[in-house]
Design an enzyme around this catalytic site. Structure first.
Site, PDB file in Angstrom:
ATOM      1  N   VAL A 157      -5.267  13.987  -4.723  1.00 17.45           N
ATOM      2  CA  VAL A 157      -4.629  12.980  -5.583  1.00 17.45           C
ATOM      3  C   VAL A 157      -5.407  12.819  -6.881  1.00 17.45           C
ATOM      4  O   VAL A 157      -4.836  12.852  -7.976  1.00 17.45           O
ATOM      5  CB  VAL A 157      -4.512  11.629  -4.860  1.00 17.45           C
ATOM      6  CG1 VAL A 157      -3.931  10.563  -5.801  1.00 17.45           C
ATOM      7  CG2 VAL A 157      -3.641  11.756  -3.616  1.00 17.45           C
TER       8      VAL A 157
ATOM      9  N   ALA B 221     -15.859  10.310 -10.899  1.00 23.31           N
ATOM     10  CA  ALA B 221     -16.929  10.279  -9.900  1.00 23.31           C
ATOM     11  C   ALA B 221     -16.554  11.149  -8.707  1.00 23.31           C
ATOM     12  O   ALA B 221     -15.447  11.045  -8.170  1.00 23.31           O
ATOM     13  CB  ALA B 221     -17.191   8.850  -9.447  1.00 23.31           C
TER      14      ALA B 221
ATOM     15  N   LYS C  86      -4.727   2.586   1.203  1.00 21.31           N
ATOM     16  CA  LYS C  86      -3.988   1.767   2.175  1.00 21.31           C
ATOM     17  C   LYS C  86      -4.883   1.193   3.255  1.00 21.31           C
ATOM     18  O   LYS C  86      -4.711   0.048   3.681  1.00 21.31           O
ATOM     19  CB  LYS C  86      -2.872   2.592   2.813  1.00 21.31           C
ATOM     20  CG  LYS C  86      -3.337   3.862   3.475  1.00 21.31           C
ATOM     21  CD  LYS C  86      -2.201   4.707   3.974  1.00 21.31           C
ATOM     22  CE  LYS C  86      -2.698   6.055   4.475  1.00 21.31           C
ATOM     23  NZ  LYS C  86      -3.134   6.941   3.367  1.00 21.31           N
TER      24      LYS C  86
ATOM     25  N   GLU D  41       0.525   0.519  -5.912  1.00 20.65           N
ATOM     26  CA  GLU D  41       1.824   1.096  -5.544  1.00 20.65           C
ATOM     27  C   GLU D  41       1.681   2.359  -4.697  1.00 20.65           C
ATOM     28  O   GLU D  41       2.442   2.597  -3.761  1.00 20.65           O
ATOM     29  CB  GLU D  41       2.633   1.411  -6.797  1.00 20.65           C
ATOM     30  CG  GLU D  41       4.030   1.951  -6.528  1.00 20.65           C
ATOM     31  CD  GLU D  41       4.959   0.927  -5.902  1.00 20.65           C
ATOM     32  OE1 GLU D  41       5.385   1.150  -4.749  1.00 20.65           O
ATOM     33  OE2 GLU D  41       5.234  -0.100  -6.543  1.00 20.65           O
TER      34      GLU D  41
ATOM     35  N   VAL E 138       1.339   2.955  -0.270  1.00 18.31           N
ATOM     36  CA  VAL E 138       2.284   2.870   0.845  1.00 18.31           C
ATOM     37  C   VAL E 138       3.186   4.085   0.999  1.00 18.31           C
ATOM     38  O   VAL E 138       3.306   4.633   2.079  1.00 18.31           O
ATOM     39  CB  VAL E 138       3.136   1.586   0.747  1.00 18.31           C
ATOM     40  CG1 VAL E 138       4.294   1.610   1.730  1.00 18.31           C
ATOM     41  CG2 VAL E 138       2.262   0.377   1.021  1.00 18.31           C
TER      42      VAL E 138
ATOM     43  N   LYS F 251       0.195   0.704   6.326  1.00 14.97           N
ATOM     44  CA  LYS F 251       1.268   0.535   5.343  1.00 14.97           C
ATOM     45  C   LYS F 251       2.183  -0.632   5.725  1.00 14.97           C
ATOM     46  O   LYS F 251       2.643  -1.376   4.853  1.00 14.97           O
ATOM     47  CB  LYS F 251       2.059   1.827   5.224  1.00 14.97           C
ATOM     48  CG  LYS F 251       1.237   2.976   4.660  1.00 14.97           C
ATOM     49  CD  LYS F 251       1.960   4.311   4.777  1.00 14.97           C
ATOM     50  CE  LYS F 251       1.127   5.445   4.219  1.00 14.97           C
ATOM     51  NZ  LYS F 251       1.766   6.768   4.389  1.00 14.97           N
TER      52      LYS F 251
END
Length: 437
Positions: A18, A47, A109, A133, A136, A209
């Site tokens: 991600v 980092a 999460k 946002e 979940v 979630k």
């Protein structure tokens, strides 16, 4: 208010699947992001745990650092993006970032479900935003509609498929007739499941979630410890075939709902478990590794949000959406909505949740057995909706679908059945959701 031409400085914690996509989008969309925010958005640090690790994208020279604490505590960072996951050091880094004046965008999460109130209180104290946002359902915009678009409505139920791995496995079991182990092996081969799939198949991911969804939907603090959790490892090919005979499909569902109590007060029920749902229900058509969240509210009625629920690029898309909002707020010296827990409703134990059951019972093939089974249901206050007998002699089986009752009543009924002389085995027990009573 930040000057129009002054760059907004962004730090990213983590550069995995991600984080690397967040870095890529920040570079590739720099011009568009500046136009949307109203000021340039400048990536000033990333980092990581190891400087020499292989990465999906090339990080500009001089931005990588192993000193995450030093990065978030610089004092000149406007927004910190946290995509390292886990509880620590993520919690300490987020708290430090807020303390040193940065707003935070997180996809974490597990941390939000375990200790969200601590983070929200720190953001409130610092006068900064905390947006999440991406925590979940990947790219699916569901938290903002709950927090903002439906702020004038009353949400009564949230029913979701929020884990792509388990949805892929159950979908393969339904479409191919495969057993759980074979479907899991295929999911791992295709990269949909981790080498250790425990967090997914045992429902931990979906439970975190569900806690976040319930907290937002019902304005009540709900943690992962409040969520009843049951995974899919015990779902058999026979269970899936039985669902097909009822024109249903088996899904791992996150179920968050308001329940009126005998005293007239409303309480919150939050649970994650496999369940049969009718093929006519919108969630039944959610295939492979996709996610969907079905929302019911008093004024808007029924809404469904659908899309890819995981993956580097989809999740990064949600992160960048939050980043733009937080950066705009920072530029205009305002805050977005913080935690809303004013309702402070009680969270019900699983025994008080109301649901229906599909129970397959291996029985002796002789007169009177059906009557004794029906009596067992009646003694615990559970009404039978349908019953059918399959097989004869040693293969005799009763399949019972109940009307709605508390989970405690249904569990007591199953325990009663297991102790009866005429019952060889209660071979399958599964909840039934999403259909008319």
């Amino acid at each position: 208010m930040t000057e129009s031409g002054k760059p907004l400085k962004v730090a990213v914690l983590g550069c995995g699947s991600v984080g690397s996509q967040v870095v890529r989008l920040l570079q590739e969309q720099a011009t568009d992001l500046a136009a949307r925010v109203g000021s340039p958005v400048e990536l000033v640090g990333v980092a990581v745990r190891r400087l020499d690790a292989a990465r999906e994208v090339e990080v500009p020279e001089g931005l990588l650092t192993t000193d995450a604490e030093g990065l978030v505590s610089r004092g000149d960072i406007d927004v910190v993006v946290e995509v390292i996951g886990g509880i620590e050091p993520a919690r300490s880094l987020i708290l430090s970032a807020l303390e040193h004046g940065a707003s935070v965008v997180s996809a974490n999460k597990a941390l939000l479900a375990e200790d969200g109130p601590t983070l929200f209180e720190a953001a409130e104290k610092a006068g900064r935003d905390l947006y999440y946002e991406a925590a979940v359902a990947g790219a699916i915009p569901i938290l903002r509609p709950l927090r903002e678009s439906l702020a004038g409505d009353k949400v009564t139920r949230v029913l979701g498929i929020v884990n792509g791995t388990t949805n892929f496995i159950l979908d393969k079991m339904d479409t191919s007739g495969a057993g759980f182990a074979d479907a899991l092996e295929e999911a791992q081969a295709l990269g949909y499941a981790e080498a250790d799939p425990t967090a997914d198949v045992e429902g931990f991911d979906a439970a975190a979630k569900a806690a976040i969804l319930a907290s937002l939907a019902f304005h009540t603090r709900v943690t992962d410890a409040d969520v009843y959790r049951e995974g899919i490892a015990e779902v058999s090919a026979t269970d899936v075939a039985s669902a097909r005979e009822m024109n249903c499909v088996v899904k791992l569902l996150a179920i968050c709902e308001l329940r009126e109590q005998p005293d007239g007060e409303e309480a919150v029920s939050v649970r994650v478990h496999p369940a049969m749902i009718p093929r006519s229900h919108p969630l039944a058509s959610v295939r492979e590794a996709y996610n969907a969240v079905f929302v019911e509210s008093e004024a808007a009625g029924q809404l469904m949000f659908y899309g890819p629920g995981a993956g580097g690029s989809p999740t990064a898309s949600a992160v960048l959406g939050d980043l733009v909002t937080v950066a705009r707020n920072r530029r205009n010296d305002v805050r977005g909505p913080g935690e809303s827990s004013y309702a402070d409703r009680a969270v019900l134990p699983m025994g008080e949740a109301r649901t229906r059951y599909h129970v397959a019972i291996d029985v002796d093939d002789r007169a009177g057995v059906l009557a004794t089974v029906a009596t067992a249901f009646a003694e615990h206050g559970v009404s039978i909706r349908t019953v059918r007998q399959e097989g004869r002699d040693d293969d005799a089986q009763l399949v019972v679908v109940s009307h709605e009752a508390t989970d405690a009543q249904l569990s007591a009924t199953v325990a009663h059945l297991q102790g009866m002389d005429s019952v060889r085995e209660v071979s399958s027990v599964m909840r039934v959701e999403g259909g008319a009573e």
